[in-house]
Design a protein around this motif. Structure first.
Motif, PDB file in Angstrom:
ATOM      1  N   VAL A 176       7.085   7.470   5.642  1.00  0.00           N
ATOM      2  CA  VAL A 176       7.927   8.405   6.465  1.00  0.00           C
ATOM      3  C   VAL A 176       8.309  10.226   5.848  1.00  0.00           C
ATOM      4  CG1 VAL A 176       9.996   8.471   7.442  1.00  0.00           C
ATOM      5  CG2 VAL A 176       9.383   6.175   7.778  1.00  0.00           C
ATOM      6  N   CYS A 177       8.716  10.383   4.828  1.00  0.00           N
ATOM      7  CA  CYS A 177       8.319  11.771   4.281  1.00  0.00           C
ATOM      8  C   CYS A 177       7.313  11.869   3.547  1.00  0.00           C
ATOM      9  CB  CYS A 177       9.112  11.128   2.826  1.00  0.00           C
ATOM     10  SG  CYS A 177      10.742  11.266   2.912  1.00  0.00           S
ATOM     11  N   ARG A 178       6.632  11.585   3.284  1.00  0.00           N
ATOM     12  CA  ARG A 178       4.866  11.747   3.457  1.00  0.00           C
ATOM     13  C   ARG A 178       4.171  12.334   4.645  1.00  0.00           C
ATOM     14  NH1 ARG A 178      -0.245   9.269   3.323  1.00  0.00           N
ATOM     15  NH2 ARG A 178       1.168   7.365   2.689  1.00  0.00           N
ATOM     16  N   PHE A 179       4.512  11.763   5.730  1.00  0.00           N
ATOM     17  CA  PHE A 179       3.996  12.054   7.242  1.00  0.00           C
ATOM     18  C   PHE A 179       4.299  12.706   7.991  1.00  0.00           C
ATOM     19  CE2 PHE A 179       1.701   7.563   6.886  1.00  0.00           C
ATOM     20  CZ  PHE A 179       0.565   8.084   7.482  1.00  0.00           C
ATOM     21  N   SER A 180       6.064  12.777   7.364  1.00  0.00           N
ATOM     22  CA  SER A 180       6.902  13.483   8.541  1.00  0.00           C
ATOM     23  C   SER A 180       7.043  15.292   7.071  1.00  0.00           C
ATOM     24  CB  SER A 180       8.446  13.250   8.022  1.00  0.00           C
ATOM     25  OG  SER A 180       7.944  11.498   9.089  1.00  0.00           O
ATOM     26  N   GLY A 181       6.224  15.305   6.551  1.00  0.00           N
ATOM     27  CA  GLY A 181       6.321  16.443   5.598  1.00  0.00           C
ATOM     28  C   GLY A 181       7.378  16.991   5.448  1.00  0.00           C
ATOM     29  N   ASN A 182       8.405  15.572   4.727  1.00  0.00           N
ATOM     30  CA  ASN A 182       9.732  16.019   4.210  1.00  0.00           C
ATOM     31  C   ASN A 182       9.734  15.457   2.818  1.00  0.00           C
ATOM     32  OD1 ASN A 182      12.637  16.346   4.865  1.00  0.00           O
ATOM     33  ND2 ASN A 182      12.294  13.832   4.070  1.00  0.00           N
ATOM     34  N   LYS A 183       9.855  16.685   1.832  1.00  0.00           N
ATOM     35  CA  LYS A 183       8.966  16.368   0.486  1.00  0.00           C
ATOM     36  C   LYS A 183      10.229  17.141  -0.066  1.00  0.00           C
ATOM     37  CE  LYS A 183       4.266  15.245   1.094  1.00  0.00           C
ATOM     38  NZ  LYS A 183       2.977  16.093   0.856  1.00  0.00           N
ATOM     39  N   SER A 229      16.213  14.318   5.659  1.00  0.00           N
ATOM     40  CA  SER A 229      16.595  14.434   6.875  1.00  0.00           C
ATOM     41  C   SER A 229      14.964  13.616   7.855  1.00  0.00           C
ATOM     42  CB  SER A 229      16.771  15.615   7.535  1.00  0.00           C
ATOM     43  OG  SER A 229      15.693  16.324   6.694  1.00  0.00           O
ATOM     44  N   ALA A 230      14.332  13.111   6.728  1.00  0.00           N
ATOM     45  CA  ALA A 230      12.619  12.571   7.799  1.00  0.00           C
ATOM     46  C   ALA A 230      13.720  11.491   8.566  1.00  0.00           C
ATOM     47  CB  ALA A 230      11.933  12.520   6.505  1.00  0.00           C
ATOM     48  N   LYS A 231      13.480  11.615   9.585  1.00  0.00           N
ATOM     49  CA  LYS A 231      13.883   9.794  10.276  1.00  0.00           C
ATOM     50  C   LYS A 231      12.345   9.219  11.024  1.00  0.00           C
ATOM     51  CE  LYS A 231      17.576   9.529   9.202  1.00  0.00           C
ATOM     52  NZ  LYS A 231      18.396   8.076   7.954  1.00  0.00           N
ATOM     53  N   GLN A 232      12.569   8.299  11.864  1.00  0.00           N
ATOM     54  CA  GLN A 232      11.518   7.311  12.104  1.00  0.00           C
ATOM     55  C   GLN A 232      12.085   6.046  12.732  1.00  0.00           C
ATOM     56  OE1 GLN A 232       8.994   9.002  13.419  1.00  0.00           O
ATOM     57  NE2 GLN A 232       8.631  10.517  11.890  1.00  0.00           N
ATOM     58  N   ALA A 238       0.715  -1.483  -0.197  1.00  0.00           N
ATOM     59  CA  ALA A 238      -0.096   0.281  -0.308  1.00  0.00           C
ATOM     60  C   ALA A 238       0.621   1.200  -0.232  1.00  0.00           C
ATOM     61  CB  ALA A 238      -0.939  -0.009   0.956  1.00  0.00           C
ATOM     62  N   GLY A 239       0.839   2.074  -0.792  1.00  0.00           N
ATOM     63  CA  GLY A 239       1.318   3.276  -0.506  1.00  0.00           C
ATOM     64  C   GLY A 239       2.414   2.740  -2.261  1.00  0.00           C
ATOM     65  N   ALA A 240       2.962   2.463  -2.649  1.00  0.00           N
ATOM     66  CA  ALA A 240       2.980   1.895  -3.984  1.00  0.00           C
ATOM     67  C   ALA A 240       2.560   1.865  -5.467  1.00  0.00           C
ATOM     68  CB  ALA A 240       4.553   1.571  -3.210  1.00  0.00           C
ATOM     69  N   ARG A 241       1.699   1.279  -4.558  1.00  0.00           N
ATOM     70  CA  ARG A 241       0.918   0.572  -5.960  1.00  0.00           C
ATOM     71  C   ARG A 241       0.397   1.210  -7.599  1.00  0.00           C
ATOM     72  NH1 ARG A 241      -3.084  -1.961  -1.871  1.00  0.00           N
ATOM     73  NH2 ARG A 241      -2.823  -3.929  -0.638  1.00  0.00           N
ATOM     74  N   ASN A 242      -0.077   2.308  -6.853  1.00  0.00           N
ATOM     75  CA  ASN A 242      -0.348   3.482  -8.068  1.00  0.00           C
ATOM     76  C   ASN A 242       0.973   4.705  -8.166  1.00  0.00           C
ATOM     77  OD1 ASN A 242      -2.374   1.688  -8.576  1.00  0.00           O
ATOM     78  ND2 ASN A 242      -4.182   2.352  -7.430  1.00  0.00           N
ATOM     79  N   LYS A 296       7.099   1.443   7.814  1.00  0.00           N
ATOM     80  CA  LYS A 296       5.940   1.789   8.079  1.00  0.00           C
ATOM     81  C   LYS A 296       4.838   1.800   9.088  1.00  0.00           C
ATOM     82  CE  LYS A 296       3.867   0.711   3.813  1.00  0.00           C
ATOM     83  NZ  LYS A 296       3.118  -0.164   3.478  1.00  0.00           N
ATOM     84  N   ARG A 297       3.897   2.404   9.423  1.00  0.00           N
ATOM     85  CA  ARG A 297       3.396   3.065  10.141  1.00  0.00           C
ATOM     86  C   ARG A 297       2.613   1.909  10.991  1.00  0.00           C
ATOM     87  NH1 ARG A 297       3.541   7.789  12.485  1.00  0.00           N
ATOM     88  NH2 ARG A 297       0.937   8.474  12.641  1.00  0.00           N
ATOM     89  N   THR A 298       2.623   1.547  12.709  1.00  0.00           N
ATOM     90  CA  THR A 298       1.946   1.191  13.242  1.00  0.00           C
ATOM     91  C   THR A 298      -0.133   1.266  13.651  1.00  0.00           C
ATOM     92  OG1 THR A 298       2.647   1.436  15.106  1.00  0.00           O
ATOM     93  CG2 THR A 298       4.318  -0.085  14.173  1.00  0.00           C
ATOM     94  N   SER A 299      -0.157   0.043  14.298  1.00  0.00           N
ATOM     95  CA  SER A 299      -1.465   0.196  14.877  1.00  0.00           C
ATOM     96  C   SER A 299      -1.340   1.295  15.989  1.00  0.00           C
ATOM     97  CB  SER A 299      -2.224  -0.813  15.389  1.00  0.00           C
ATOM     98  OG  SER A 299      -1.222  -1.322  16.493  1.00  0.00           O
ATOM     99  N   ASP A 300      -0.391   1.559  16.738  1.00  0.00           N
ATOM    100  CA  ASP A 300      -0.500   2.832  18.267  1.00  0.00           C
ATOM    101  C   ASP A 300       0.030   3.580  17.779  1.00  0.00           C
ATOM    102  OD1 ASP A 300       2.264   1.716  17.937  1.00  0.00           O
ATOM    103  OD2 ASP A 300       2.346   1.546  20.363  1.00  0.00           O
ATOM    104  N   SER A 301       0.109   4.171  15.895  1.00  0.00           N
ATOM    105  CA  SER A 301       0.550   5.394  15.831  1.00  0.00           C
ATOM    106  C   SER A 301       2.368   5.605  15.633  1.00  0.00           C
ATOM    107  CB  SER A 301       0.295   6.659  15.914  1.00  0.00           C
ATOM    108  OG  SER A 301      -1.147   6.470  15.603  1.00  0.00           O
TER     109      SER A 301
END
Length: 230
Positions: A91-98, A103-106, A75-79, A119-124
């Motif tokens: 990570v870059c999309r959720f971090s606003g790193n575009k 520099s986006a690190k999680q 998911a996120g890369a299909r289309n 990817k995100r976990t069920s507890d964010s």
């Protein structure tokens, strides 16, 4: 626009040899050299392979250059976007790193490494796709899309294991598959170290098997032979 791996490297002819050839003698011409493009040598961050096809391209995040197969990332890369529209990893999309922030690190909750395909976990929080695939008890709430990693089935004792490679506590280690071997290591540490890790397809599931360096298949008999002295 997301970059897609393509073949056909561009041929760049060498500069002609210095000096003027004698009359009637053809000037020496060097064989054309092939330039190497990043897209042609990139490997998927998840499976480690560089092969691709039209239905499963290797695509690149337009910000951090993460390279992944569409199917491996899910998911996120299909289309992928067309035209000038960029594609960003989660990570870059959720971090606003575009647009080349790089520099986006999680932090991965299952290992100490921050780069890679997360990817995100069920507890964010965040976790590597590979960690979720390999650590027993972790599952995807969207298995087909490899999305929404749910880590709450992990045995608590696994959380206390110390990685034999990075020596750091935290996360969740896997262990060597050899009988009676308790050597533990983080999934990403094992992959970076190049340990023997294979996926075995069973009737109704895929078994993930890893070995420590001592028990690497094919190497045990040789080590014993060197150790025995008659």
């Amino acid at each position: 626009m997301a970059e897609v791996a393509r073949p056909d490297p561009v041929e760049v002819p060498s500069a002609p040899a210095e000096g003027t050839p004698e009359e009637g003698t053809p000037a020496p011409v060097s064989a054309p050299e092939e330039s190497t493009r990043y897209e042609d040598i990139a490997c998927c961050e998840i499976c480690g392979e560089g092969d691709w096809d039209d239905d499963n391209n290797i695509i690149f995040c337009d910000s951090c250059d993460l390279a992944v197969h569409q199917v491996c990332y899910g998911a996120g890369a299909r289309n992928i976007p067309t035209g000038d529209d960029p594609w960003y990893c989660d990570v870059c999309r959720f971090s606003g790193n575009k647009r080349g922030g790089r520099s986006a690190k999680q932090e991965c909750i299952l290992c100490p490494h921050t780069s890679g395909a997360l990817k995100r976990t069920s507890d964010s929080r965040w976790a590597h796709i590979n960690c979720a695939l390999w650590v027993p008890g972790v599952q995807f709430l969207d298995p087909e899309g490899r999305d929404i990693i749910h880590p709450f089935g992990v045995n608590e004792k696994r959380l206390d294991l110390i990685c034999s490679l990075c020596k750091q506590p935290g996360g969740a280690c896997i262990q060597c598959k050899a009988p009676r071997c308790l050597t533990a290591f983080h999934v990403t540490c094992a992959q970076r170290k190049g340990l023997h890790m294979v996926e075995k397809e069973k009737d109704d599931h895929v078994e993930f098997v890893a070995f420590c360096e001592k028990h690497r298949p094919g190497g045990k008999a040789k080590r014993r032979k060197r150790e025995i002295k008659w």
